[in-house]
Write a protein that holds these residues in place. Sequence first.
Motif, PDB file in Angstrom:
ATOM      1  N   THR A   1      -6.820   2.435   7.803  1.00 40.68           N
ATOM      2  CA  THR A   1      -7.893   1.475   7.499  1.00 40.68           C
ATOM      3  C   THR A   1      -7.472   0.547   6.353  1.00 40.68           C
ATOM      4  O   THR A   1      -7.919  -0.584   6.275  1.00 40.68           O
ATOM      5  N   LYS A   2      -6.591   1.046   5.469  1.00 40.81           N
ATOM      6  CA  LYS A   2      -6.134   0.224   4.338  1.00 40.81           C
ATOM      7  C   LYS A   2      -5.107  -0.837   4.753  1.00 40.81           C
ATOM      8  O   LYS A   2      -4.932  -1.836   4.082  1.00 40.81           O
ATOM      9  N   ILE A   3      -4.398  -0.583   5.859  1.00 42.17           N
ATOM     10  CA  ILE A   3      -3.334  -1.528   6.244  1.00 42.17           C
ATOM     11  C   ILE A   3      -3.659  -2.327   7.515  1.00 42.17           C
ATOM     12  O   ILE A   3      -2.857  -3.138   7.955  1.00 42.17           O
TER      13      ILE A   3
ATOM     14  N   VAL B   1       0.834  -1.214   0.000  1.00 45.03           N
ATOM     15  CA  VAL B   1       0.000   0.000   0.000  1.00 45.03           C
ATOM     16  C   VAL B   1       0.863   1.257   0.000  1.00 45.03           C
ATOM     17  O   VAL B   1       1.764   1.410   0.813  1.00 45.03           O
TER      18      VAL B   1
ATOM     19  N   TYR C   1       0.115   5.427  -0.109  1.00 45.77           N
ATOM     20  CA  TYR C   1      -1.025   6.340  -0.005  1.00 45.77           C
ATOM     21  C   TYR C   1      -0.517   7.768   0.197  1.00 45.77           C
ATOM     22  O   TYR C   1       0.341   8.019   1.035  1.00 45.77           O
TER      23      TYR C   1
ATOM     24  N   SER D   1      -6.405  12.010   7.138  1.00 42.28           N
ATOM     25  CA  SER D   1      -5.894  11.248   5.986  1.00 42.28           C
ATOM     26  C   SER D   1      -5.013  10.086   6.472  1.00 42.28           C
ATOM     27  O   SER D   1      -4.904   9.067   5.794  1.00 42.28           O
TER      28      SER D   1
ATOM     29  N   GLU E   1      -7.410   7.254   7.058  1.00 37.98           N
ATOM     30  CA  GLU E   1      -7.759   6.561   5.806  1.00 37.98           C
ATOM     31  C   GLU E   1      -6.677   5.551   5.447  1.00 37.98           C
ATOM     32  O   GLU E   1      -6.966   4.425   5.046  1.00 37.98           O
ATOM     33  N   PHE E   2      -5.434   5.955   5.607  1.00 34.96           N
ATOM     34  CA  PHE E   2      -4.319   5.048   5.321  1.00 34.96           C
ATOM     35  C   PHE E   2      -4.354   3.834   6.263  1.00 34.96           C
ATOM     36  O   PHE E   2      -4.204   2.685   5.833  1.00 34.96           O
TER      37      PHE E   2
END
Length: 211
Positions: free
Chosen positions: A50-52, A23, A25, A44, A47-48
């Motif tokens: 939640t992706k990892i 990922v 971002y 922000s 948001e990052f």
Amino acid sequence: MEVEIQTEEKKNTMIVKAKYDQVCYELKSRYDNKSKHFQIRANSIHEFLTKIAPKGAKSLIGFTEYDIFIDDSDLFVAGLCNGLLRVGVFSIFRYMPRLKFCEEKWYEYTIPQNFDHKTWLKRSCKLMIHETCHLLGFAHCVYKDCCMNGSGHLKEDFRQSMFLCPIDLKKLWLILNFDMKKRYELLKQFFDERKCSKESRWLGKVVKTLE
Ligand SMILES: [Zn+2]
Ligand SMILES: [Zn+2]
């Protein structure tokens, strides 16, 4: 989990990228061209995160040495949690001993040449415990001298205890169900290795009473 942060100055902005595993971002930030200082927008980072976040994680908290903010009017923020997304991010930047900063302009600060890293570590540990417990649902402690006491400003923060009081310790134990003696032995080992004698001494007494 260690996240790599890449920064690149481009046309009066600072491009800030967070990388972990596959990922990559781009984080939102603000930049002051004159001082070359920048801050990262906390939302922000959420948001990052939640992706990892690993599958099945109760929550994911990011700790960073970078300065962070939420609203344009902010000088800085120490952290931000999102209970719905179960993520949080906290910055230890303003906890740096002898950091001088202006109360009005976010980009006006001076990083000291030398400072006590041990003090910075201890302040960071306290922040980490306090905020992790919040994310697990703990309110501020009003019972005893405790790491979960509320504070209104940094000076009050710094005075707080490193450790949890028996009431909050019991709450944490009910959630995580750890071995009490093992926990204090590991804590003692952590502070021993970093030569924090005051904490080590206190933890030594606790370990003895648990024997
Ligand atoms: Zn708090
Ligand atoms: Zn407490």
